[in-house]
Scaffold this motif. Structure first.
Motif, short mmCIF file in Angstrom:
data_model
loop_
_atom_site.label_atom_id
_atom_site.label_comp_id
_atom_site.label_asym_id
_atom_site.label_seq_id
_atom_site.Cartn_x
_atom_site.Cartn_y
_atom_site.Cartn_z
N ILE A 1 0.84 -1.20 0.00
CA ILE A 1 0.00 0.00 0.00
C ILE A 1 0.87 1.25 0.00
O ILE A 1 0.59 2.23 -0.71
CB ILE A 1 -0.95 0.01 1.21
N LEU B 1 0.91 4.30 -2.73
CA LEU B 1 0.68 5.67 -2.28
C LEU B 1 1.84 6.57 -2.69
O LEU B 1 1.64 7.70 -3.16
CB LEU B 1 0.51 5.69 -0.76
N LEU C 1 -6.78 5.16 0.96
CA LEU C 1 -5.58 4.33 1.06
C LEU C 1 -4.75 4.67 2.29
O LEU C 1 -4.21 3.79 2.97
CB LEU C 1 -4.73 4.49 -0.20
N THR C 2 -4.65 5.98 2.58
CA THR C 2 -3.84 6.41 3.73
C THR C 2 -4.44 5.94 5.04
O THR C 2 -3.72 5.45 5.92
CB THR C 2 -3.72 7.95 3.73
#
Length: 511
Positions: free
Chosen positions: A261, A265, A404-405
């Motif tokens: 991930i 990002l 996503l964060t």
């Protein structure tokens, strides 16, 4: 054998007992606890800032010495041992345990803070942007990872080469001898437990604040203490479940997910942000960082109170934070580094993460600086936990990046807490490589309770105070550890280690 078991139980009982007392004080008299911690923080920062600066620089020099020294070929394990994990898996676990939440919390907020309020000169200028970036690199670069590398190296050497327990006290055996098995050794291990507890608590506090900030941006959930406690409660359940699956399953798989991930990002920010500007910023900052590395690491500004306060609040705090994390990160890195040579281990732990951290902060912090300079956005005026989401609002696909964060912070949170309970379990059970689930769950609950108490009594300042104070005695322990490690390695090269003699005898018999 009974003496060892008694020592193990004593460390567990004393550590848990003091932790429970601390939590109760925080619940019953939080204001008084906050005031006492503030006094302690001021004393340590003003009286020992010079000490933290010197030891952090010394640890960097020591790590570089280990890379180029005659000890480089010695293996962290028996001569025929092989690495337990592949390099990608090894790096993934190292990053997730080492600095995961902090990279997201400070990714935008620290470079933009230094850009706005630099240690010297006027803020908001081209020069302050470079100064701000290089100081961010200082705080998250070679100095930090050198501190981790030294402790992890000493722990791995003693555990896998000498078959000693995976304890901080065991690394001092070359200096203290059998005394490490008595009250002195127990005291060292208790100090390591509390440094770990408070160091990780800071990261968990930051993580809950930023998850809350992300949820406020995405779905309008209020950003306050109660919501953060609910978030911590939910994640507590998740990391306890993960902790019960063991290091080869829960932590390993979560770490690989984290890296995946984080990679997505990172490249999304690089492509959607001002790519050429970021590449130029990285190159310029690299030159500035290397040119000023030693002066930045020893800077105190004795004639300027405001500059001295900046150094104490940022640089000295970071050195204390990294020292407080050494039992946690050091033990975890040591646990997954069996079979590496000293040179391979030190190069990897020191250089690779430092470069990745530098690139990360350039992309995230540089994007924030670019938006403020070219578009007039008030990025520097945002709270630390909300600056990243503010930047997302002004980029394409900002909602997706935010989702996503939040997901990444959550998995980093679970991994850090999972790893911390594992390490705390090791520290309080005589260095067992697989502490019982009961012990890990006990420490998981204490960890969350301590984080809640620190946040309630002083917020981020309370977390910082606990780190700075707990790291001071641990700094002296790490210094002694360096001496003991060199002493032990010299004996090894002279062929004085029992297993080397045994190996020689076996060869002669076989011959």
């Amino acid at each position: 054998m009974s003496d060892k078991s008694d020592n193990d139980r004593s460390v567990f009982k004393v550590s848990v007992g003091i932790s429970v007392i601390f939590v109760l004080i925080g619940v019953l008299i939080p204001n008084q606890l906050g005031a006492a911690m503030e006094v302690a923080q001021s004393f340590v920062l003003e009286s020992f800032g010079w000490f933290y600066q010197l030891v952090a620089t010394f640890f960097l020099m020591f790590a570089l010495f280990m890379i180029f020294s005659k000890y480089g070929k010695i293996k962290l394990g028996k001569p025929d041992s092989k690495p337990e994990y592949s390099r990608p898996a090894w790096f993934s676990m190292l990053f997730s345990a080492g600095m995961g939440i902090g990279l997201l919390f400070y990714g935008v907020s620290e470079p933009i803070a230094h850009f706005s309020t630099p240690p010297t000169g006027e803020g908001g200028t081209e020069q302050s942007a470079i100064v701000g970036m290089r100081y961010t690199w200082l705080h998250w670069g070679l100095h930090a990872w050198a501190i981790y590398a030294i402790v992890a190296l000493a722990l791995a050497y003693q555990r896998f080469r000498k078959d000693a327990p995976g304890l901080m006290s065991a690394t001092l055996y070359p200096v203290l001898g059998e005394k490490v098995k008595g009250p002195i050794g127990q005291t060292i291990d208790v100090v390591a437990v509390f440094a770990t507890l408070f160091g990780v608590a800071a990261s968990l506090g930051l993580g809950s604040q930023q998850i809350n900030a992300g949820l406020e941006y995405l779905v309008g959930i209020p950003n306050n203490f109660m919501v953060q406690m609910i978030i911590m409660g939910i994640i507590t359940v998740l990391f306890i479940i993960s902790a019960n699956t063991g290091i080869s399953k829960g932590i390993k798989y979560l770490s690989l997910a984290n890296m995946s991930i984080a990679t997505i990002l990172f490249f999304a920010m690089l492509i959607l942000g001002p790519t050429l500007f970021l590449l130029n910023m990285f190159t310029t900052s690299l030159g500035s960082y290397l040119q000023n590395l030693i002066p930045m690491g020893l800077r105190l500004a004795p004639f300027d109170e405001s500059e001295a306060a900046w150094t104490q609040g940022w640089t000295v705090f970071y050195w204390a934070w990294w020292v407080s994390w050494t039992p946690f990160v050091g033990m975890f890195i040591a646990r997954v580094s069996k079979g590496r040579t000293i040179r391979e281990f030190t190069v990897a732990v020191l250089l690779v993460p430092s470069v990745v951290c530098a690139i990360w902060f350039t992309v995230f912090g540089g994007t924030g600086i670019f938006l403020e300079v070219t578009q007039g956005l008030n990025v520097s005026g945002q709270a630390l936990e909300t600056a990243l989401f503010f930047v997302y609002q002004h980029l394409p696909l900002g909602i997706i990046l935010s989702i996503l964060t939040v997901a990444l912070i959550t998995t980093f949170f679970v991994t850090s807490a999972d790893s911390a309970t594992f390490v705390l379990g090791m520290q309080t059970t005589g260095g067992k490589l697989n502490p019982s689930n009961r012990v890990k769950v006990t420490w998981g609950l204490i960890l969350v309770a301590s984080t809640a108490v620190l946040m309630a009594s002083g917020g981020l300042a309370g977390l910082q105070t606990a780190i700075i104070v707990s790291a001071l005695p641990l700094s002296f322990i790490v210094l002694i550890m360096c001496y003991g490690l060199v002493k032990e390695l010299n004996q090894e090269l002279k062929g004085q280690q029992p297993y080397e003699k045994e190996k020689t005898v076996k060869k002669k018999i076989a011959g």
